[in-house]
Scaffold this active site. Structure first.
Site, PDB file in Angstrom:
ATOM      1  CG  ASP A  13      -1.801  -1.222   1.281  1.00 24.30           C
ATOM      2  OD1 ASP A  13      -2.252  -1.680   0.223  1.00 24.30           O
ATOM      3  OD2 ASP A  13      -1.984  -1.757   2.393  1.00 24.30           O
ATOM      4  N   GLY A  15       1.815   2.807  -2.664  1.00 25.60           N
ATOM      5  CA  GLY A  15       1.538   3.607  -3.864  1.00 25.60           C
ATOM      6  C   GLY A  15       2.195   3.034  -5.110  1.00 25.60           C
ATOM      7  CE  LYS A  16       3.187  -2.959  -4.296  1.00 19.22           C
ATOM      8  NZ  LYS A  16       2.839  -2.614  -2.927  1.00 19.22           N
ATOM      9  N   GLY A  40      -4.033  -4.755  -3.728  1.00 16.68           N
ATOM     10  CA  GLY A  40      -5.013  -3.747  -4.127  1.00 16.68           C
ATOM     11  C   GLY A  40      -4.239  -2.555  -4.639  1.00 16.68           C
ATOM     12  CG  HIS A  41      -1.394  -2.868  -7.100  1.00 18.17           C
ATOM     13  ND1 HIS A  41      -0.567  -3.622  -7.882  1.00 18.17           N
ATOM     14  CD2 HIS A  41      -1.030  -3.139  -5.824  1.00 18.17           C
ATOM     15  CE1 HIS A  41       0.244  -4.333  -7.109  1.00 18.17           C
ATOM     16  NE2 HIS A  41      -0.025  -4.056  -5.863  1.00 18.17           N
ATOM     17  CD  GLN A 187       0.923  -9.230  -1.667  1.00 23.26           C
ATOM     18  OE1 GLN A 187       1.653  -9.956  -2.301  1.00 23.26           O
ATOM     19  NE2 GLN A 187      -0.305  -8.952  -2.057  1.00 23.26           N
ATOM     20  CB  THR A 262      -7.776  -5.792  -0.936  1.00 24.17           C
ATOM     21  OG1 THR A 262      -6.772  -5.457  -1.883  1.00 24.17           O
ATOM     22  CG2 THR A 262      -8.306  -7.176  -1.255  1.00 24.17           C
TER      23      THR A 262
HETATM   24  P1  IMP Z   1      -2.803 -12.656   2.922  1.00 21.00           P
HETATM   25  O1  IMP Z   1      -1.779 -12.378   1.886  1.00 21.00           O
HETATM   26  O2  IMP Z   1      -4.191 -12.312   2.468  1.00 21.00           O
HETATM   27  O3  IMP Z   1      -2.723 -14.035   3.509  1.00 21.00           O
HETATM   28  O4  IMP Z   1      -2.523 -11.677   4.160  1.00 21.00           O
HETATM   29  C1  IMP Z   1      -1.358 -11.800   4.973  1.00 21.00           C
HETATM   30  C2  IMP Z   1      -0.972 -10.452   5.542  1.00 21.00           C
HETATM   31  O5  IMP Z   1      -0.500  -9.617   4.480  1.00 21.00           O
HETATM   32  C3  IMP Z   1      -2.118  -9.679   6.181  1.00 21.00           C
HETATM   33  O6  IMP Z   1      -1.591  -8.876   7.225  1.00 21.00           O
HETATM   34  C4  IMP Z   1      -2.611  -8.785   5.060  1.00 21.00           C
HETATM   35  O7  IMP Z   1      -3.277  -7.642   5.532  1.00 21.00           O
HETATM   36  C5  IMP Z   1      -1.299  -8.439   4.386  1.00 21.00           C
HETATM   37  N1  IMP Z   1      -1.434  -8.136   2.957  1.00 21.00           N
HETATM   38  C6  IMP Z   1      -1.608  -9.006   1.945  1.00 21.00           C
HETATM   39  N2  IMP Z   1      -1.643  -8.371   0.778  1.00 21.00           N
HETATM   40  C7  IMP Z   1      -1.467  -7.070   1.037  1.00 21.00           C
HETATM   41  C8  IMP Z   1      -1.368  -5.907   0.218  1.00 21.00           C
HETATM   42  O8  IMP Z   1      -1.419  -5.947  -1.022  1.00 21.00           O
HETATM   43  N3  IMP Z   1      -1.185  -4.726   0.870  1.00 21.00           N
HETATM   44  C9  IMP Z   1      -1.066  -4.660   2.217  1.00 21.00           C
HETATM   45  N4  IMP Z   1      -1.140  -5.708   3.017  1.00 21.00           N
HETATM   46  C10 IMP Z   1      -1.333  -6.917   2.430  1.00 21.00           C
HETATM   47 MG    MG Z   2      -2.628  -1.972  -1.756  1.00 23.74          MG
END
Ligand code: IMP
Ligand code: MG
Length: 373
Positions: A13, A15-16, A40-41, A187, A262
């Site tokens: 998150d 800002g990619k 979530g981009h 991520q 997301t």
């Molecule tokens: P999962 O990938 O849905 O299993 O989530 C594992 C951890 O990574 C959790 O703390 C999520 O909130 C975090 N997470 C997963 N994808 C993102 C992302 O794109 N942005 C920020 N946090 C993420």
């Molecule tokens: Mg995001």
């Protein structure tokens, strides 16, 4: 040819999406290589907000740019169909510019159910990511390509009707070699399965390692950008050494509109953490930084920044009892008066030993500036 990567340097998150979208016009391919619909981009195009979960952050206004969903991803095919249908409304025929690696693994309904049942303690997005990677590693996963031998379920046919291509890196390696490639991470390094703050991580490779693991060892990278906000946010559980609480946190969350793209969850917020950022640069293979959201801190006379921890983190376990040492640096009235940002950016460059390549101070394309120029 010039290849770059844009990685999340912290907990995602940063800002990619916004940055990748802006840079994409100078590249032939934008390639996702990790994660799935947990990403979530957020992109603003001509003032309209788009959120891509699976599609790379391509600026589809430029017809030469193509999207690739790489083998390191885990893909929910119905979700992908919905995203392509949505994009096709604005850019008819856009599916023909979207390529899916047949070696990527599939997220099935059972994975999403297992996520809900088992991963609440991590704060999972419940998109089935962990369980899908677990099956992959456990050697019971299913690749996209398997479906071609199994009667092509509806989701695949729908994607084919939309023009989406199914291929492999080796099938189109010559085209990749003759192109400019932009690898878009999902991520961030602190959520990486190997180097993030385990067990509070996602399950994919969010470092440069994920690019090579997806079959792109031939693509030499000129620069690896790590994106960080000028403050820090995190969704989900786990250590967050510079976290703010109470009213100060509520204020910053509101100012920055820090709610998950997301899941809509309120994000945890805190100050920039240069110990964590330096760790992420080293582990992530980050050569240059991109700093975002300067406009959010407009008007703060002094901005707190953690410059180091009592013990420099060299392993994920060092984050659990970290004691940040914080300083304050001169703030800015208006982030667009770049001269006011010099102290802050100078401090970041000094401690991370990485130059800042771009900065962003708003959601519009015009708000992204080449800082190094
Ligand atoms: P999962 O990938 O849905 O299993 O989530 C594992 C951890 O990574 C959790 O703390 C999520 O909130 C975090 N997470 C997963 N994808 C993102 C992302 O794109 N942005 C920020 N946090 C993420
Ligand atoms: Mg995001």
């Amino acid at each position: 040819m010039s290849n770059i990567a844009v990685l999340g340097a912290m907990w995602g998150d940063e800002g990619k999406g916004h940055i990748t979208h802006h840079l994409s016009r100078d590249y032939d391919w934008v390639i996702r290589f990790n994660g799935g619909a947990n990403a979530g981009h957020t992109i603003y195009r001509d003032g309209v907000k788009f959120v891509h979960n699976l599609l790379p952050s391509v600026d589809f206004r430029h017809p030469h740019v193509k999207a690739y969903l790489g083998s390191g991803m885990v893909i929910d095919l119905e979700k992908l169909r919905d995203e392509v249908v949505e994009a096709d409304k604005t850019y008819p025929g856009v599916g023909r510019r979207i390529y899916v690696d047949k070696d990527a693994f599939i997220v099935e309904q059972k994975h999403k159910e297992e996520d809900k049942a088992s991963n609440a303690h991590i704060g999972s997005t419940n998109r089935g990511i962990g369980p899908a990677y677990k099956d992959k590693i456990g050697r019971s996963g299913k690749r996209v390509g398997n479906l071609f031998y199994e009667g092509e379920p509806a989701a695949l046919l729908d994607l084919m009707k939309l023009g989406v291509n199914f291929t492999t890196v080796l099938e189109i390696e010559d085209a990749f070699r003759a192109s400019n490639l932009l690898f878009e991470g999902a991520q961030g390094v602190l959520l990486d399965i190997n180097h993030g703050i385990y067990p509070y991580v996602s399950c994919s490779d969010a470092t440069v390692g994920g690019i090579i693991a997806s079959g792109f060892a031939f693509a030499k990278l000129d620069r690896v950008y790590g994106v960080a906000k000028c403050y820090t946010t995190k969704v989900g559980e786990g250590p967050f050494p510079t976290e703010l609480h109470g009213e100060a946190a509520d204020d910053l969350r509101k100012l920055g509109n820090e709610f998950g793209a997301t899941t809509g969850r309120p994000r945890r917020v805190g100050w920039l953490d240069l110990a964590a950022l330096t760790y992420a640069c080293k582990k992530g293979g980050i050569t240059h930084l991109i700093l975002t959201k300067f406009d959010i801190l407009n008007g703060m006379p002094k901005v707190p920044v953690a410059v180091m921890y009592k013990k420099t983190p060299t392993s994920p376990s060092d984050f659990f009892n970290a004691v940040p040492l914080t300083t304050e640096v001169a703030g800015w009235d208006d982030a667009k008066d770049y001269s006011q940002l010099k102290d802050f950016i100078g401090l970041v460059e000094k401690f991370t030993k990485r130059p800042v390549g771009f900065i962003s101070c708003g959601t519009d394309d015009r708000d992204i500036t080449n800082w190094a120029a």
